[in-house]
Design a protein around this motif. Sequence first.
Motif, PDB file in Angstrom:
ATOM      1  N   ILE A   1       9.244  -4.385  -3.901  1.00  0.00           N
ATOM      2  CA  ILE A   1       7.839  -3.985  -3.799  1.00  0.00           C
ATOM      3  C   ILE A   1       7.699  -2.667  -4.553  1.00  0.00           C
ATOM      4  O   ILE A   1       8.414  -1.702  -4.270  1.00  0.00           O
ATOM      5  N   PHE A   2       6.780  -2.646  -5.523  1.00  0.00           N
ATOM      6  CA  PHE A   2       6.638  -1.487  -6.405  1.00  0.00           C
ATOM      7  C   PHE A   2       5.195  -1.360  -6.865  1.00  0.00           C
ATOM      8  O   PHE A   2       4.598  -2.347  -7.317  1.00  0.00           O
ATOM      9  N   LYS A   3       4.645  -0.178  -6.726  1.00  0.00           N
ATOM     10  CA  LYS A   3       3.274   0.126  -7.164  1.00  0.00           C
ATOM     11  C   LYS A   3       2.253  -0.895  -6.671  1.00  0.00           C
ATOM     12  O   LYS A   3       1.369  -1.318  -7.399  1.00  0.00           O
ATOM     13  N   GLY A   4       2.413  -1.329  -5.424  1.00  0.00           N
ATOM     14  CA  GLY A   4       1.433  -2.208  -4.812  1.00  0.00           C
ATOM     15  C   GLY A   4       1.632  -3.693  -5.047  1.00  0.00           C
ATOM     16  O   GLY A   4       0.781  -4.498  -4.677  1.00  0.00           O
ATOM     17  N   PHE A   5       2.747  -4.074  -5.663  1.00  0.00           N
ATOM     18  CA  PHE A   5       2.998  -5.491  -5.944  1.00  0.00           C
ATOM     19  C   PHE A   5       4.355  -5.908  -5.400  1.00  0.00           C
ATOM     20  O   PHE A   5       5.297  -5.119  -5.397  1.00  0.00           O
TER      21      PHE A   5
ATOM     22  N   LEU B   1       7.259   5.842   8.372  1.00  0.00           N
ATOM     23  CA  LEU B   1       6.937   6.226   6.998  1.00  0.00           C
ATOM     24  C   LEU B   1       5.567   5.714   6.586  1.00  0.00           C
ATOM     25  O   LEU B   1       4.821   6.403   5.882  1.00  0.00           O
ATOM     26  N   LEU B   2       5.214   4.507   7.033  1.00  0.00           N
ATOM     27  CA  LEU B   2       3.897   3.949   6.726  1.00  0.00           C
ATOM     28  C   LEU B   2       2.801   4.816   7.334  1.00  0.00           C
ATOM     29  O   LEU B   2       1.794   5.125   6.684  1.00  0.00           O
ATOM     30  N   LEU B   3       2.998   5.240   8.579  1.00  0.00           N
ATOM     31  CA  LEU B   3       2.016   6.097   9.241  1.00  0.00           C
ATOM     32  C   LEU B   3       1.903   7.447   8.536  1.00  0.00           C
ATOM     33  O   LEU B   3       0.823   8.015   8.449  1.00  0.00           O
ATOM     34  N   GLU B   4       3.032   7.941   8.027  1.00  0.00           N
ATOM     35  CA  GLU B   4       3.067   9.228   7.321  1.00  0.00           C
ATOM     36  C   GLU B   4       2.125   9.228   6.106  1.00  0.00           C
ATOM     37  O   GLU B   4       1.502  10.227   5.801  1.00  0.00           O
ATOM     38  N   VAL B   5       2.026   8.074   5.407  1.00  0.00           N
ATOM     39  CA  VAL B   5       1.156   7.985   4.235  1.00  0.00           C
ATOM     40  C   VAL B   5      -0.191   7.341   4.570  1.00  0.00           C
ATOM     41  O   VAL B   5      -1.009   7.135   3.685  1.00  0.00           O
ATOM     42  N   GLY B   6      -0.408   7.006   5.840  1.00  0.00           N
ATOM     43  CA  GLY B   6      -1.695   6.500   6.276  1.00  0.00           C
ATOM     44  C   GLY B   6      -1.951   5.014   6.042  1.00  0.00           C
ATOM     45  O   GLY B   6      -3.084   4.611   5.827  1.00  0.00           O
ATOM     46  N   VAL B   7      -0.884   4.186   6.114  1.00  0.00           N
ATOM     47  CA  VAL B   7      -1.095   2.740   5.973  1.00  0.00           C
ATOM     48  C   VAL B   7      -0.534   1.966   7.163  1.00  0.00           C
ATOM     49  O   VAL B   7       0.448   2.133   7.659  1.00  0.00           O
TER      50      VAL B   7
ATOM     51  N   GLN C   1       0.833  -1.205   0.000  1.00  0.00           N
ATOM     52  CA  GLN C   1       0.000   0.000   0.000  1.00  0.00           C
ATOM     53  C   GLN C   1       0.868   1.256   0.000  1.00  0.00           C
ATOM     54  O   GLN C   1       0.542   2.250  -0.647  1.00  0.00           O
ATOM     55  N   TYR C   2       1.980   1.203   0.730  1.00  0.00           N
ATOM     56  CA  TYR C   2       2.911   2.339   0.760  1.00  0.00           C
ATOM     57  C   TYR C   2       3.401   2.651  -0.655  1.00  0.00           C
ATOM     58  O   TYR C   2       3.396   3.798  -1.083  1.00  0.00           O
ATOM     59  N   THR C   3       3.819   1.610  -1.388  1.00  0.00           N
ATOM     60  CA  THR C   3       4.352   1.853  -2.735  1.00  0.00           C
ATOM     61  C   THR C   3       3.258   2.258  -3.722  1.00  0.00           C
ATOM     62  O   THR C   3       3.548   2.924  -4.712  1.00  0.00           O
TER      63      THR C   3
END
Length: 98
Positions: A35-39, A92-98, A10-12
């Motif tokens: 991990i890139f664009k959700g994959f 970083l995950l929290l920063e983008v909301g995941v 989700q982050y990517t």
Amino acid sequence: MDSIGKRLEQYTAKRPQEVLIVTVEIADEEDTIAIFKGFSSSLMRPTAFDADVPVLPDGANILNIDRVASPYNPEVPRYIQQGISWEAMEALLLEVGV
């Protein structure tokens, strides 16, 4: 709560300009996962065709994470940040909301 692998995917998806290179230990074997664009895809072993089979299982031990600029070129990676701990990645995950 989503699994670690899903959260990193989700982050990517939210930061498509980044690729995460995750070094993990799964069942006493080291693996490197991009991990890139959700994959997610293993760089060291075959990846299942079924997207429901996690590349990064819940029991995996994350050794370190590198943030790399997209597009990813393994010959000349453009690092944004190297050797990130899981604790730092969680921020970083929290920063983008995941």
